[in-house]
Design an enzyme around this catalytic site. Structure first.
Site, PDB file in Angstrom:
ATOM      1  N   LYS A   1       0.845  -1.199   0.000  1.00 47.01           N
ATOM      2  CA  LYS A   1       0.000   0.000   0.000  1.00 47.01           C
ATOM      3  C   LYS A   1       0.880   1.248   0.000  1.00 47.01           C
ATOM      4  O   LYS A   1       0.663   2.181  -0.775  1.00 47.01           O
ATOM      5  CB  LYS A   1      -0.918  -0.001   1.234  1.00 47.01           C
ATOM      6  CG  LYS A   1      -2.098  -0.920   1.069  1.00 47.01           C
ATOM      7  CD  LYS A   1      -2.853  -1.153   2.369  1.00 47.01           C
ATOM      8  CE  LYS A   1      -3.921  -2.226   2.129  1.00 47.01           C
ATOM      9  NZ  LYS A   1      -4.511  -2.764   3.350  1.00 47.01           N
TER      10      LYS A   1
ATOM     11  N   GLN B   1      -5.004  -1.462   9.549  1.00 45.73           N
ATOM     12  CA  GLN B   1      -4.890  -2.806   8.978  1.00 45.73           C
ATOM     13  C   GLN B   1      -5.506  -3.840   9.916  1.00 45.73           C
ATOM     14  O   GLN B   1      -5.165  -3.900  11.092  1.00 45.73           O
ATOM     15  CB  GLN B   1      -3.399  -3.114   8.722  1.00 45.73           C
ATOM     16  CG  GLN B   1      -3.145  -4.418   8.009  1.00 45.73           C
ATOM     17  CD  GLN B   1      -3.669  -4.429   6.575  1.00 45.73           C
ATOM     18  OE1 GLN B   1      -3.461  -3.496   5.816  1.00 45.73           O
ATOM     19  NE2 GLN B   1      -4.362  -5.496   6.214  1.00 45.73           N
TER      20      GLN B   1
ATOM     21  N   ASP C   1     -11.253   2.894   3.804  1.00 50.35           N
ATOM     22  CA  ASP C   1     -11.573   1.469   3.715  1.00 50.35           C
ATOM     23  C   ASP C   1     -13.082   1.266   3.597  1.00 50.35           C
ATOM     24  O   ASP C   1     -13.542   0.168   3.265  1.00 50.35           O
ATOM     25  CB  ASP C   1     -11.057   0.739   4.965  1.00 50.35           C
ATOM     26  CG  ASP C   1     -10.042  -0.339   4.632  1.00 50.35           C
ATOM     27  OD1 ASP C   1      -9.886  -0.653   3.443  1.00 50.35           O
ATOM     28  OD2 ASP C   1      -9.423  -0.866   5.568  1.00 50.35           O
TER      29      ASP C   1
END
Ligand code: NDP
Length: 294
Positions: free
Chosen positions: A55, A99, A122
């Site tokens: 990422k 995460q 997200d």
């Protein structure tokens, strides 16, 4: 013999990243705005470390500001909430990603719902999930957005298409079904209690498999010519080797389908590209700028 067209997610994602880089350059030159993405990683999970590294690398490649915040596996929930709060208040950061999975002592839902919804790239915050469910403009979960982009690329207009989504998780199944509804598909959501799953899947022009069971969907479940989008990422042992397979049995499905995503190289590469896409949208919105074309 395989007859299905292979949907090349790797190439599609590369093209999308190029367009994102163009949008970032435009925001920089016309508005002096550099979109910023912060990723918070708690603990040492090896798979998470790989994801976070990829990422960060791709964030920098498209010209954005990237921050990685690594926290000890023993961090308390309060420590992680304080980090999220700090990033919520940082004007250089437009997207925050925590995460998952988080260590057991930390309530993931609480952490996710502490992220400013406007920075929730997200798309997991309850506000964004609710906006999507009620048809409002939202930051939408990245993998589902990637699935729909690939389905549209393969099938064109999705209006009226019979879609079957296998899986009803909050991160893939439900949001992808809602996005397909938005595209005017007729959507069926199947799950572990569905009766006659092969029969249900056989009715689909578009199958999205997000189950987490290696090669579960077989070729004789697929309507001839259907588009198959395989979200599954499963590691298996075969012939003494470690192999990555999807939730669909690729060999038999590719004999019947009109188009199919491979694993790897299908949906997987789309996730990070869509994360960067969301970050550009979030940065533009935070500054009252119309999101550049991507
Ligand atoms: P979850 O485990 O959260 O959900 C799985 C879903 O599949 C559940 O709704 C479950 O039903 C359903 N299911 C399980 N067994 C069966 C069965 N035998 N028949 C029908 N339905 C079944 O998984 P996720 O949604 O998080 O992930 C799904 C897959 O996608 C995984 O392989 C994951 O690795 C992959 N993935 C890939 C991503 C990417 O490409 N970047 C991102 C996210 C996920 P029920 O609700 O009834 O239990």
């Amino acid at each position: 013999m395989a007859t299905a067209a292979v949907i090349d997610g790797k190439a599609f994602a590369a093209g999308l990243r190029e367009r994102i880089a163009g949008a970032v350059a435009k925001l920089k030159s016309e508005h002096s705005l550099t979109p910023g993405l912060a990723v918070v990683l708690v603990g040492e999970d090896p798979a998470s470390q790989v994801y976070v590294r990829n990422k960060a690398k791709q964030t920098v490649e498209v010209g954005m500001h990237s921050e990685e915040h690594r926290m000890d596996a023993s961090s308390s929930e309060a420590d992680v909430l304080a980090m999220v709060d700090r990033l919520n208040n940082d004007p250089a950061i437009h997207g925050i990603l925590v995460q998952l999975p988080l260590p057991d002592q930390i309530d993931s839902e609480k952490v996710i719902n502490t992220i400013d919804p406007a920075k929730d790239v997200d798309g997991f915050h309850v506000i964004n999930a609710g906006k999507l469910a009620t048809g409002q403009d939202a930051l939408v979960a990245c993998t589902p957005v990637g699935c729909v982009m690939l389905a549209k690329d393969a099938l064109g207009d999705l209006s009226g298409v019979n879609a079957v989504v296998v899986g009803r998780s909050n991160i893939v199944g439900k949001p992808v079904a809602q996005l397909l509804l938005k595209e005017n598909c007729t959507v069926t959501i199947a799950h572990s209690r569905t009766r006659d799953l092969p029969g249900v899947v056989r009715g689909a022009d578009l199958v999205i498999a997000a189950v987490g069971r290696p090669e579960m969907v077989k070729g004789d479940w697929i309507k001839p010519g259907a588009c198959v989008i395989d979200v599954g990422i499963n590691r298996i042992e075969r012939d003494g080797k470690n192999k990555l397979v999807g939730d669909c049995d690729y060999a038999s499905c590719a004999e019947v389908a009109g188009s199919i995503t491979p694993v790897p190289g299908g949906v997987g590469p789309m996730t990070i590209a869509c994360l960067l896409h969301n970050t550009v949208r979030a940065a533009s919105a935070a500054n009252g700028i119309e999101t550049p074309q991507m």
